[in-house]
Design a protein around this motif. Structure first.
Motif, PDB file in Angstrom:
ATOM      1  N   PRO A 258       0.812  -1.230   0.000  1.00  0.00           N
ATOM      2  CA  PRO A 258       0.000   0.000   0.000  1.00  0.00           C
ATOM      3  C   PRO A 258       0.842   1.276   0.000  1.00  0.00           C
ATOM      4  CG  PRO A 258      -0.103  -1.108   2.136  1.00  0.00           C
ATOM      5  CD  PRO A 258       0.570  -2.054   1.200  1.00  0.00           C
ATOM      6  N   ASP A 259       2.099   1.208   0.455  1.00  0.00           N
ATOM      7  CA  ASP A 259       2.919   2.427   0.497  1.00  0.00           C
ATOM      8  C   ASP A 259       3.766   2.610  -0.768  1.00  0.00           C
ATOM      9  OD1 ASP A 259       4.463   0.224   0.980  1.00  0.00           O
ATOM     10  OD2 ASP A 259       5.706   1.178   2.530  1.00  0.00           O
ATOM     11  N   TYR A 260       3.579   1.749  -1.778  1.00  0.00           N
ATOM     12  CA  TYR A 260       4.359   1.886  -3.013  1.00  0.00           C
ATOM     13  C   TYR A 260       3.756   2.988  -3.869  1.00  0.00           C
ATOM     14  CZ  TYR A 260       8.244  -1.310  -3.876  1.00  0.00           C
ATOM     15  OH  TYR A 260       9.477  -1.896  -3.916  1.00  0.00           O
ATOM     16  N   ASP A 261       4.621   3.729  -4.566  1.00  0.00           N
ATOM     17  CA  ASP A 261       4.131   4.731  -5.504  1.00  0.00           C
ATOM     18  C   ASP A 261       4.840   4.535  -6.838  1.00  0.00           C
ATOM     19  OD1 ASP A 261       6.694   5.670  -5.107  1.00  0.00           O
ATOM     20  OD2 ASP A 261       6.058   7.382  -3.885  1.00  0.00           O
ATOM     21  N   ALA A 262       4.515   5.391  -7.807  1.00  0.00           N
ATOM     22  CA  ALA A 262       5.078   5.263  -9.150  1.00  0.00           C
ATOM     23  C   ALA A 262       6.595   5.391  -9.131  1.00  0.00           C
ATOM     24  CB  ALA A 262       4.453   6.306 -10.071  1.00  0.00           C
ATOM     25  N   ALA A 263       7.122   6.274  -8.272  1.00  0.00           N
ATOM     26  CA  ALA A 263       8.579   6.458  -8.207  1.00  0.00           C
ATOM     27  C   ALA A 263       9.263   5.176  -7.740  1.00  0.00           C
ATOM     28  CB  ALA A 263       8.907   7.618  -7.278  1.00  0.00           C
ATOM     29  N   ALA A 264       8.688   4.517  -6.740  1.00  0.00           N
ATOM     30  CA  ALA A 264       9.274   3.282  -6.239  1.00  0.00           C
ATOM     31  C   ALA A 264       9.240   2.191  -7.302  1.00  0.00           C
ATOM     32  CB  ALA A 264       8.534   2.838  -4.989  1.00  0.00           C
ATOM     33  N   LEU A 265       8.138   2.111  -8.038  1.00  0.00           N
ATOM     34  CA  LEU A 265       8.043   1.128  -9.116  1.00  0.00           C
ATOM     35  C   LEU A 265       9.066   1.424 -10.212  1.00  0.00           C
ATOM     36  CD1 LEU A 265       4.222   0.478  -9.579  1.00  0.00           C
ATOM     37  CD2 LEU A 265       5.957  -1.154  -8.838  1.00  0.00           C
ATOM     38  N   SER A 266       9.265   2.707 -10.510  1.00  0.00           N
ATOM     39  CA  SER A 266      10.228   3.087 -11.543  1.00  0.00           C
ATOM     40  C   SER A 266      11.628   2.634 -11.170  1.00  0.00           C
ATOM     41  CB  SER A 266      10.191   4.606 -11.762  1.00  0.00           C
ATOM     42  OG  SER A 266       8.925   5.002 -12.237  1.00  0.00           O
TER      43      SER A 266
ATOM     44  N   MET B 219       2.620   3.382 -13.869  1.00  0.00           N
ATOM     45  CA  MET B 219       1.425   4.183 -13.555  1.00  0.00           C
ATOM     46  C   MET B 219       0.527   3.400 -12.608  1.00  0.00           C
ATOM     47  SD  MET B 219       0.733   5.242 -17.505  1.00  0.00           S
ATOM     48  CE  MET B 219       1.197   3.574 -17.998  1.00  0.00           C
ATOM     49  N   LEU B 220       0.250   3.970 -11.436  1.00  0.00           N
ATOM     50  CA  LEU B 220      -0.681   3.342 -10.506  1.00  0.00           C
ATOM     51  C   LEU B 220      -2.108   3.560 -10.985  1.00  0.00           C
ATOM     52  CD1 LEU B 220       0.881   4.409  -7.093  1.00  0.00           C
ATOM     53  CD2 LEU B 220       0.972   2.151  -8.147  1.00  0.00           C
ATOM     54  N   VAL B 221      -2.959   2.588 -10.719  1.00  0.00           N
ATOM     55  CA  VAL B 221      -4.365   2.708 -11.094  1.00  0.00           C
ATOM     56  C   VAL B 221      -5.053   3.621 -10.089  1.00  0.00           C
ATOM     57  CG1 VAL B 221      -6.551   1.469 -11.346  1.00  0.00           C
ATOM     58  CG2 VAL B 221      -4.421   0.444 -12.181  1.00  0.00           C
ATOM     59  N   PRO B 222      -5.680   4.716 -10.542  1.00  0.00           N
ATOM     60  CA  PRO B 222      -6.367   5.626  -9.607  1.00  0.00           C
ATOM     61  C   PRO B 222      -7.422   4.875  -8.801  1.00  0.00           C
ATOM     62  CG  PRO B 222      -6.169   6.624 -11.771  1.00  0.00           C
ATOM     63  CD  PRO B 222      -5.751   5.201 -11.937  1.00  0.00           C
ATOM     64  N   GLY B 223      -7.400   5.082  -7.494  1.00  0.00           N
ATOM     65  CA  GLY B 223      -8.383   4.438  -6.631  1.00  0.00           C
ATOM     66  C   GLY B 223      -7.984   3.063  -6.158  1.00  0.00           C
ATOM     67  N   ASP B 224      -6.908   2.504  -6.716  1.00  0.00           N
ATOM     68  CA  ASP B 224      -6.448   1.187  -6.270  1.00  0.00           C
ATOM     69  C   ASP B 224      -4.933   1.139  -6.410  1.00  0.00           C
ATOM     70  OD1 ASP B 224      -5.991  -1.374  -5.539  1.00  0.00           O
ATOM     71  OD2 ASP B 224      -7.351  -2.300  -6.987  1.00  0.00           O
ATOM     72  N   LYS B 225      -4.226   1.566  -5.403  1.00  0.00           N
ATOM     73  CA  LYS B 225      -2.779   1.685  -5.486  1.00  0.00           C
ATOM     74  C   LYS B 225      -2.067   0.340  -5.382  1.00  0.00           C
ATOM     75  CE  LYS B 225      -2.418   6.450  -3.871  1.00  0.00           C
ATOM     76  NZ  LYS B 225      -1.746   7.387  -2.932  1.00  0.00           N
ATOM     77  N   ARG B 226      -2.833  -0.736  -5.263  1.00  0.00           N
ATOM     78  CA  ARG B 226      -2.212  -2.057  -5.249  1.00  0.00           C
ATOM     79  C   ARG B 226      -2.072  -2.618  -6.659  1.00  0.00           C
ATOM     80  NH1 ARG B 226      -2.034  -4.523  -0.270  1.00  0.00           N
ATOM     81  NH2 ARG B 226      -2.187  -6.593  -1.194  1.00  0.00           N
ATOM     82  N   VAL B 227      -2.522  -1.860  -7.687  1.00  0.00           N
ATOM     83  CA  VAL B 227      -2.437  -2.283  -9.090  1.00  0.00           C
ATOM     84  C   VAL B 227      -1.756  -1.181  -9.877  1.00  0.00           C
ATOM     85  CG1 VAL B 227      -3.726  -2.973 -11.144  1.00  0.00           C
ATOM     86  CG2 VAL B 227      -4.551  -3.641  -8.875  1.00  0.00           C
ATOM     87  N   ALA B 228      -0.837  -1.582 -10.775  1.00  0.00           N
ATOM     88  CA  ALA B 228      -0.142  -0.598 -11.603  1.00  0.00           C
ATOM     89  C   ALA B 228       0.115  -1.187 -12.980  1.00  0.00           C
ATOM     90  CB  ALA B 228       1.183  -0.185 -10.966  1.00  0.00           C
ATOM     91  N   PHE B 229       0.247  -0.306 -13.978  1.00  0.00           N
ATOM     92  CA  PHE B 229       0.641  -0.701 -15.318  1.00  0.00           C
ATOM     93  C   PHE B 229       2.060  -0.192 -15.556  1.00  0.00           C
ATOM     94  CE2 PHE B 229      -4.004  -0.645 -15.640  1.00  0.00           C
ATOM     95  CZ  PHE B 229      -4.218  -1.915 -16.152  1.00  0.00           C
ATOM     96  N   VAL B 230       2.882  -1.089 -16.119  1.00  0.00           N
ATOM     97  CA  VAL B 230       4.283  -0.753 -16.380  1.00  0.00           C
ATOM     98  C   VAL B 230       4.519  -0.867 -17.885  1.00  0.00           C
ATOM     99  CG1 VAL B 230       6.691  -1.255 -15.822  1.00  0.00           C
ATOM    100  CG2 VAL B 230       4.890  -1.719 -14.125  1.00  0.00           C
TER     101      VAL B 230
END
Length: 263
Positions: A206-214, A227-238
């Motif tokens: 839950p504390d991950y953000d786009a910068a951490a994923l990058s 890119m994190l999915v708005p409203g659900d920060k546990r899902v992202a598109f890379v």
């Protein structure tokens, strides 16, 4: 004549033996010879006689229909028809089969259910026709072929399909079509989905953000954006520049543990 010139309808009769007196014996012996010369000779050129494989499925149904042969008045009749669907082809598919016989049985059963205990003249398939046994054979042929193909039951090229409808033990008719190039052919395999250059990362902390994923995905040269999915920060598109980069990242990081208890 050549097979292409032959009609697609055939009428079948089963000859019953009868007792004849001495005066009729010679004539009775000559009659079958004349019939064989007249009827059997043209059939020697039928192309389907060279097809080595045949699969036949059988079913039955009961129906009523009105027949009209002018100048006579229409008359109502009915029967229990025994129906054969005969599939022929020159070769077998993997596994040594010409068709999926269970699919063929199911397709013929569905055709019989559509006619069973029905008045044929009330059905759309027979609208505007004199519902003779020849017409019944043609209707069953059309519907059987469509149902078999839709069910994926064609696994090897079918070069000839014939439907035989016997309305009694001594009389019936059939309808067939044949095509040396394949009357029914196996459906083309669905093309494999195109490889994607975008990955979907799920179950993120839950504390991950786009910068951490990058930071995590930057080790792959073709990485472009996370890119994190708005409203659900546990899902992202890379996103990567190409599918190869996405595949490499999935291979390396699939199941990667980002935090205790989180993959």
């Amino acid at each position: 004549g050549p097979a292409a010139s032959l009609p697609h309808y055939t009428t079948q009769f089963v000859r019953k033996h009868v007792r004849v007196g001495p005066a009729q014996a010679n004539e009775a012996r000559r009659a079958p010879l004349r019939a064989n010369n007249a009827v059997l000779q043209p059939l020697q050129n039928l192309s389907h006689s060279t097809m080595p494989y045949t699969v036949t499925v059988r079913d039955r149904c009961m129906y009523a229909h009105a027949l009209h042969f002018p100048p006579s008045e229409p008359f109502k009749t009915g029967c229990t028809a025994v129906v054969d669907a005969k599939l022929q082809g020159p070769s077998l598919a993997a596994g040594g089969v010409l068709c999926d016989i269970l699919a063929a049985q199911s397709a013929l059963r569905a055709c019989m259910e559509a006619l069973d205990h029905k008045d044929l003249d009330a059905l759309d398939d027979f609208a505007g026709t004199n519902s003779t046994v020849e017409v019944v054979a043609r209707v069953v042929f059309k519907n059987f072929a469509a149902k078999l193909a839709a069910a994926g039951g064609v696994v090897a090229p079918i070069t000839r399909l014939e439907v035989v409808v016997m309305e009694s033990d001594i009389a019936g008719a059939s309808y067939f079509e044949e095509d040396a190039a394949g009357l029914l052919v196996p459906a083309a395999a669905a093309p494999a989905p195109a490889a994607s250059n975008v990955l979907c990362a799920t179950n993120l902390p839950p504390d991950y953000d786009a910068a951490a994923l990058s930071v995590l995905f930057r080790q792959f040269e073709s990485f472009q954006e996370a890119m994190l999915v708005p409203g659900d920060k546990r899902v992202a598109f890379v996103q990567f520049a190409d599918a190869a980069g996405a595949a490499a990242a999935r291979e390396r990081l699939g199941g990667f543990r980002l935090a205790p208890g989180v993959e």
